[in-house]
Design an enzyme around this catalytic site. Structure first.
Site, PDB file in Angstrom:
ATOM      1  N   TYR A 286       0.840  -1.201   0.000  1.00  0.00           N
ATOM      2  CA  TYR A 286       0.000   0.000   0.000  1.00  0.00           C
ATOM      3  C   TYR A 286       0.872   1.247   0.000  1.00  0.00           C
ATOM      4  CZ  TYR A 286      -4.210   2.717   1.329  1.00  0.00           C
ATOM      5  OH  TYR A 286      -5.271   3.576   1.360  1.00  0.00           O
ATOM      6  N   TYR A 334      -1.988   4.850 -10.011  1.00  0.00           N
ATOM      7  CA  TYR A 334      -3.047   4.061 -10.684  1.00  0.00           C
ATOM      8  C   TYR A 334      -4.417   4.507 -10.191  1.00  0.00           C
ATOM      9  CZ  TYR A 334      -6.002  -0.262 -10.189  1.00  0.00           C
ATOM     10  OH  TYR A 334      -7.017  -1.171 -10.090  1.00  0.00           O
TER      11      TYR A 334
END
Lengths: 387, 139
Positions: A286, A334
């Site tokens: 993450y 993204y």
């Protein structure tokens, strides 16, 4: 303490059989957050060759499973609204494995949907909570400020210049992966080191490009028994190891600003899976901020404390490098709707299935997906294997 | 001005009423455990070291060191639109507790701010009932 022997008994007993995003990612003002949950759910079930009527376990965060299951029109027999930030969905996969092993359900649906960019009704925070009492009045509000203070402490302990270089390496390498992912927000926008250093300040020491995107997006995951997985549409991805936990909520209560809870969940997940760092082909970590990646690599044990800047030097984490990291383009480049953790699992599954096109890494058989939630508060780690 | 454009103000809870009352009176207080002697911030009904509920209030001498900081340029809330750039901090009081705060009386430039620098307590009036403990460089 977790009982590793008992955990080993359920390692490999359940598999991820479906993953998907919502139809659109990025700026999606024509979908409510719950619509993004539903869209992703239908897409993930289709990916698995299953239907909503097959689902008997419901997992989500941000919203209550009450809201999501009602919206979907299902009546789950196992329900889990564990909501500890963006790591929650990674934890849900482990919870689903446990619930399936115990017999509470057989087909688990994990959904996410957030309109980080376009939400008409963001959920307010309880104004009496410690965080709103003791940190908000000072303008210590939201992730950038809190993570920036943790990063500044890391710089103090391990050197400012080499930390800065590491943050730049991570921002640039992650963007290169996004440039290979047609669904990435920054698919068409390269990032140079000069552009990194020229990027405006959000919360010093963070430039804008040290911070994740804020997008609209949904995603979903379907988990079922290893046995039933054999009848599903695509290759099953087995859940081999998992770990989860947290050690604070407010950043000012974090026991050590350079040591997040991955120090526990990483080793646990690997031990449960019976594998070591060197066995892993892919790490999905993450990346709420560049610093989150740097500190997490250390916490998970890929390198020692303070050695992260050496570990990520020379673009080894970029396409073609020796350590493929965040191959979707991550939260940085993204998509990042607020609680991004589920997308680490989606990408890991796709890489393990070999369906990621230009960004596919060679011989991807074992992947780690790691979520961080809150203000470096909670972590969930998964080790996933191709079948 | 609409409510959401104001800086967020704390809503004291039963275990923190005294903390905020004392802050209004220009004092910074924290809890010390009568059983094990540990100190803690923020106020709770139990000692997180030994779980005793025998807690007493201690007044800080108001001196400490900078543990870490950030210089906030993009307002994270409408109430801080006119406040940027400002310096958020975690301050380590000499009595041993760490607390969130803001630094005042110093330029919001990285070169001006040193981790470990000595700080002293000040107060900033937020509204009629709330004063915030903040810190400025000693001297």
């Amino acid at each position: 303490m977790p009982n590793i022997q008992r955990l080993k008994n359920i390692s490999g007993t359940a598999a991820i059989v479906g993953v998907a995003e919502s139809d659109s990612l990025g700026k999606v003002p024509d979908r409510s957050p719950l619509a993004l949950h539903a869209e992703a759910a239908l897409n993930a079930l289709d990916d698995a060759g299953l239907q909503l009527s097959d689902v008997d376990g419901m997992f989500t965060a941000g919203w209550s499973t009450l809201d999501v299951a009602e919206y979907l029109g299902i009546e789950p027999r196992f329900t889990d609204s564990t909501s500890v930030g963006g790591s929650s969905f990674v934890m849900h996969v482990a919870h689903a494995v446990a619930a399936i092993a115990a017999g509470y359900c057989e087909v688990a649906l994990i959904t996410h949907g957030q309109s980080g960019r376009s939400d008409r009704a963001p959920i307010p925070r309880n104004p009496g909570a410690p965080m709103t009492q003791y940190e908000y009045p000072y303008g210590i509000i939201g992730p950038p400020v809190s993570y920036a203070m943790a990063c500044r402490r890391y710089m103090h302990e391990y050197g400012e210049d080499r930390t800065r270089q590491a943050l730049a390496e991570i921002a640039v390498s992650t963007r290169k992966w996004a440039n290979l992912n047609p669904r990435a927000y920054f698919h068409d926008r390269p990032l140079s080191f000069d552009e990194y250093h020229d990027s405006r300040w959000v919360a010093w020491p963070f430039h804008l490009v040290d911070c994740c995107l804020v997008t609209d997006a949904g995603a979903a995951i379907v988990v079922t028994t290893a046995e039933r997985a054999r009848d599903c549409r695509k290759g099953a991805v087995t859940v081999l190891g998992a770990g989860e936990g947290h050690d604070h909520s407010m950043i000012s209560q974090m026991p050590d600003l350079t040591r997040a809870f991955g120090r526990n969940t990483g080793p646990q997940a690997l031990e449960m899976a019976g594998v070591s760092h060197a066995d892993l082909d892919l790490a999905m970590i993450y990346d709420s901020f560049t610093y989150t990646v740097l500190v997490t690599l250390e916490n998970l044990g890929f390198c020692a404390a303070g050695e992260g800047p050496d570990f990520v030097a020379d673009q080894v984490t970029a396409p073609g490098g020796s350590f493929p990291l965040n191959t979707s383009g991550g939260g940085l480049s993204y998509t990042h709707p607020g609680m991004y953790g589920i997308f680490t699992v989606v990408e890991a599954v796709r890489q393990l299935r070999g369906e990621t096109g230009d960004r596919q890494i060679d011989n991807c058989d074992l992947a780690l997906a790691h979520g961080t939630g809150g203000l470096l508060s909670s972590t969930g780690t998964l080790v996933l294997g191709s079948s | 001005m609409p409510e959401e454009n104001n800086r967020p103000a704390p809503i004291p809870q039963p275990e923190s009423d005294y903390y905020w009352e004392q802050a209004k009176a220009g004092k910074l207080v924290f809890q010390k455990c009568g059983a094990c002697g540990s100190v803690q911030f923020f106020p709770r009904v139990l000692c997180t070291s030994c779980n005793s509920t025998d807690l007493e209030w201690i007044e800080s001498a108001g001196k400490g060191s900078l543990f870490t900081f950030s210089i906030v340029h993009q307002p994270p809330h409408p109430g801080f639109r006119n406040a940027v750039p400002y310096i958020t901090a975690i301050v380590e009081l000499d009595e041993g507790v760490k607390m969130p705060s803001q630094l005042i009386g110093i330029d919001p430039e990285p070169e001006q701010i040193e981790i470990g620098m000595r700080l002293e307590l000040a107060f900033e009036e937020l509204n009629d009932s709330i004063s915030l403990p903040v810190f400025r460089p000693v001297g």
